[in-house]
Write a protein that holds these residues in place. Sequence first.
Motif, PDB file in Angstrom:
ATOM      1  N   TYR A   1       0.668  -1.268   0.006  1.00 52.39           N
ATOM      2  CA  TYR A   1      -0.197   0.057   0.070  1.00 52.39           C
ATOM      3  C   TYR A   1       0.824   1.146   0.044  1.00 52.39           C
ATOM      4  N   SER A   2       1.959   1.139   0.863  1.00 52.81           N
ATOM      5  CA  SER A   2       2.693   2.471   0.851  1.00 52.81           C
ATOM      6  C   SER A   2       3.709   2.774  -0.387  1.00 52.81           C
ATOM      7  N   SER A   3       3.873   1.455  -1.154  1.00 54.70           N
ATOM      8  CA  SER A   3       4.658   1.789  -2.439  1.00 54.70           C
ATOM      9  C   SER A   3       3.533   2.207  -3.402  1.00 54.70           C
ATOM     10  N   LYS A   4       2.442   1.819  -3.251  1.00 50.82           N
ATOM     11  CA  LYS A   4       1.211   2.383  -4.226  1.00 50.82           C
ATOM     12  C   LYS A   4       1.211   3.877  -4.259  1.00 50.82           C
ATOM     13  N   ASP A   5       0.913   4.226  -2.852  1.00 57.53           N
ATOM     14  CA  ASP A   5       0.760   5.563  -2.537  1.00 57.53           C
ATOM     15  C   ASP A   5       1.785   6.449  -2.965  1.00 57.53           C
ATOM     16  N   ALA A   6       3.006   5.955  -2.715  1.00 58.47           N
ATOM     17  CA  ALA A   6       4.276   6.702  -3.005  1.00 58.47           C
ATOM     18  C   ALA A   6       4.445   7.158  -4.509  1.00 58.47           C
ATOM     19  N   ILE A   7       4.231   5.791  -5.300  1.00 57.60           N
ATOM     20  CA  ILE A   7       4.051   6.138  -6.746  1.00 57.60           C
ATOM     21  C   ILE A   7       2.983   7.147  -7.119  1.00 57.60           C
ATOM     22  N   GLU A   8       1.827   6.855  -6.585  1.00 64.64           N
ATOM     23  CA  GLU A   8       0.839   8.070  -6.941  1.00 64.64           C
ATOM     24  C   GLU A   8       1.044   9.510  -6.580  1.00 64.64           C
ATOM     25  N   LEU A   9       1.761   9.701  -5.654  1.00 64.27           N
ATOM     26  CA  LEU A   9       2.342  10.877  -5.156  1.00 64.27           C
ATOM     27  C   LEU A   9       3.390  11.304  -6.098  1.00 64.27           C
ATOM     28  N   LEU A  10       4.123  10.647  -6.544  1.00 60.56           N
ATOM     29  CA  LEU A  10       5.303  11.128  -7.528  1.00 60.56           C
ATOM     30  C   LEU A  10       4.634  11.574  -8.630  1.00 60.56           C
ATOM     31  N   ALA A  11       3.639  10.523  -9.233  1.00 63.98           N
ATOM     32  CA  ALA A  11       2.870  10.872 -10.500  1.00 63.98           C
ATOM     33  C   ALA A  11       2.486  12.270 -10.294  1.00 63.98           C
ATOM     34  N   TYR A  12       1.732  12.709  -9.289  1.00 61.39           N
ATOM     35  CA  TYR A  12       1.123  13.850  -8.952  1.00 61.39           C
ATOM     36  C   TYR A  12       2.021  15.177  -9.173  1.00 61.39           C
ATOM     37  N   ASP A  13       3.389  14.793  -8.634  1.00 60.46           N
ATOM     38  CA  ASP A  13       4.339  16.013  -8.562  1.00 60.46           C
ATOM     39  C   ASP A  13       4.671  16.192 -10.133  1.00 60.46           C
ATOM     40  N   PHE A  14       4.856  14.997 -10.846  1.00 61.89           N
ATOM     41  CA  PHE A  14       5.329  15.136 -12.270  1.00 61.89           C
ATOM     42  C   PHE A  14       4.109  15.841 -12.896  1.00 61.89           C
ATOM     43  N   LEU A  15       3.125  15.638 -12.811  1.00 64.47           N
ATOM     44  CA  LEU A  15       2.045  16.068 -13.369  1.00 64.47           C
ATOM     45  C   LEU A  15       1.813  17.730 -13.217  1.00 64.47           C
ATOM     46  N   ILE A  16       1.938  18.090 -12.061  1.00 62.50           N
ATOM     47  CA  ILE A  16       1.869  19.372 -11.728  1.00 62.50           C
ATOM     48  C   ILE A  16       3.228  20.304 -12.165  1.00 62.50           C
ATOM     49  N   ASP A  17       4.321  19.562 -12.352  1.00 57.51           N
ATOM     50  CA  ASP A  17       5.449  20.321 -12.890  1.00 57.51           C
ATOM     51  C   ASP A  17       5.435  20.194 -14.475  1.00 57.51           C
ATOM     52  N   GLY A  18       4.345  19.358 -15.075  1.00 59.85           N
ATOM     53  CA  GLY A  18       4.359  19.235 -16.655  1.00 59.85           C
ATOM     54  C   GLY A  18       4.995  18.385 -17.096  1.00 59.85           C
ATOM     55  N   ARG A  19       5.933  17.358 -16.195  1.00 60.79           N
ATOM     56  CA  ARG A  19       6.501  16.358 -16.819  1.00 60.79           C
ATOM     57  C   ARG A  19       5.778  14.888 -17.161  1.00 60.79           C
ATOM     58  N   ASP A  20       6.268  14.326 -18.014  1.00 57.86           N
ATOM     59  CA  ASP A  20       5.630  13.049 -18.176  1.00 57.86           C
ATOM     60  C   ASP A  20       6.195  12.036 -17.236  1.00 57.86           C
ATOM     61  N   PHE A  21       5.001  11.027 -16.767  1.00 54.92           N
ATOM     62  CA  PHE A  21       5.687  10.198 -15.890  1.00 54.92           C
ATOM     63  C   PHE A  21       6.064   8.979 -16.328  1.00 54.92           C
ATOM     64  N   PRO A  22       7.179   8.457 -15.969  1.00 49.88           N
ATOM     65  CA  PRO A  22       7.832   7.096 -16.719  1.00 49.88           C
ATOM     66  C   PRO A  22       6.684   6.173 -16.867  1.00 49.88           C
ATOM     67  N   GLU A  23       6.938   5.343 -17.942  1.00 49.90           N
ATOM     68  CA  GLU A  23       6.235   4.363 -18.249  1.00 49.90           C
ATOM     69  C   GLU A  23       6.582   2.929 -17.390  1.00 49.90           C
ATOM     70  N   PRO A  24       5.610   2.219 -17.043  1.00 47.83           N
ATOM     71  CA  PRO A  24       6.337   1.142 -16.129  1.00 47.83           C
ATOM     72  C   PRO A  24       7.443   0.165 -16.763  1.00 47.83           C
ATOM     73  N   GLU A  25       7.291  -0.090 -18.011  1.00 42.91           N
ATOM     74  CA  GLU A  25       8.258  -0.868 -18.878  1.00 42.91           C
ATOM     75  C   GLU A  25       9.795  -0.222 -18.822  1.00 42.91           C
ATOM     76  N   ASN A  26       9.812   1.092 -18.701  1.00 45.93           N
ATOM     77  CA  ASN A  26      10.783   1.783 -18.547  1.00 45.93           C
ATOM     78  C   ASN A  26      11.320   1.898 -16.990  1.00 45.93           C
ATOM     79  N   CYS A  27      10.723   1.151 -16.144  1.00 45.84           N
ATOM     80  CA  CYS A  27      11.159   1.403 -14.706  1.00 45.84           C
ATOM     81  C   CYS A  27      11.491   0.080 -13.912  1.00 45.84           C
ATOM     82  N   LEU A  28      11.818  -1.046 -14.794  1.00 48.46           N
ATOM     83  CA  LEU A  28      12.045  -2.261 -14.704  1.00 48.46           C
ATOM     84  C   LEU A  28      13.657  -2.513 -14.594  1.00 48.46           C
ATOM     85  N   GLY A  29      14.291  -3.007 -13.635  1.00 52.05           N
ATOM     86  CA  GLY A  29      15.536  -3.446 -13.412  1.00 52.05           C
ATOM     87  C   GLY A  29      16.135  -2.737 -12.353  1.00 52.05           C
TER      88      GLY A  29
END
Length: 130
Positions: free
Chosen positions: A39-67
């Motif tokens: 749950y906390s990792s889900k919440d953290a990712i959603e908060l990061l996505a919010y920050d990216f959106l507010i800053d006008g940046r594209d949030f990375p796609e899941p396939e670019n986040c593996l490894g």
Amino acid sequence: MRRVKAYPVYFIKNDTGYTVFNEAIGMVSEGRDLEDAIYSSKDAIELLAYDFLIDGRDFPEPENCLGTDEKYDFINYVVCDLERYFRLDNDNKVKKNCTIPESLAKAGESRGLNFSKILTYALEKELNLA
């Protein structure tokens, strides 16, 4: 329109629970048990996505986040609603002044249009949120 995506997260078991991370998006979280860590990792990712959106940046796609180069005990995927915090924050209204041609203002007023509603919809569409 909701942007729901599954992101990989890496778990490290420790004495107090779990540390969870994904280096590609800069997310580190923890939980006292597996459910709390997920749950906390889900919440953290959603908060990061919010920050990216507010800053006008594209949030990375899941396939670019593996490894990762870090050692971990196991990997799991968490399903995240990337616009959750944006919608939660949308309850607070702010007043903005804007300038439009007088003819449009008169035509809109004569038809009883809600200018705030139309502007909100146009901004959501421009930001790919509608």
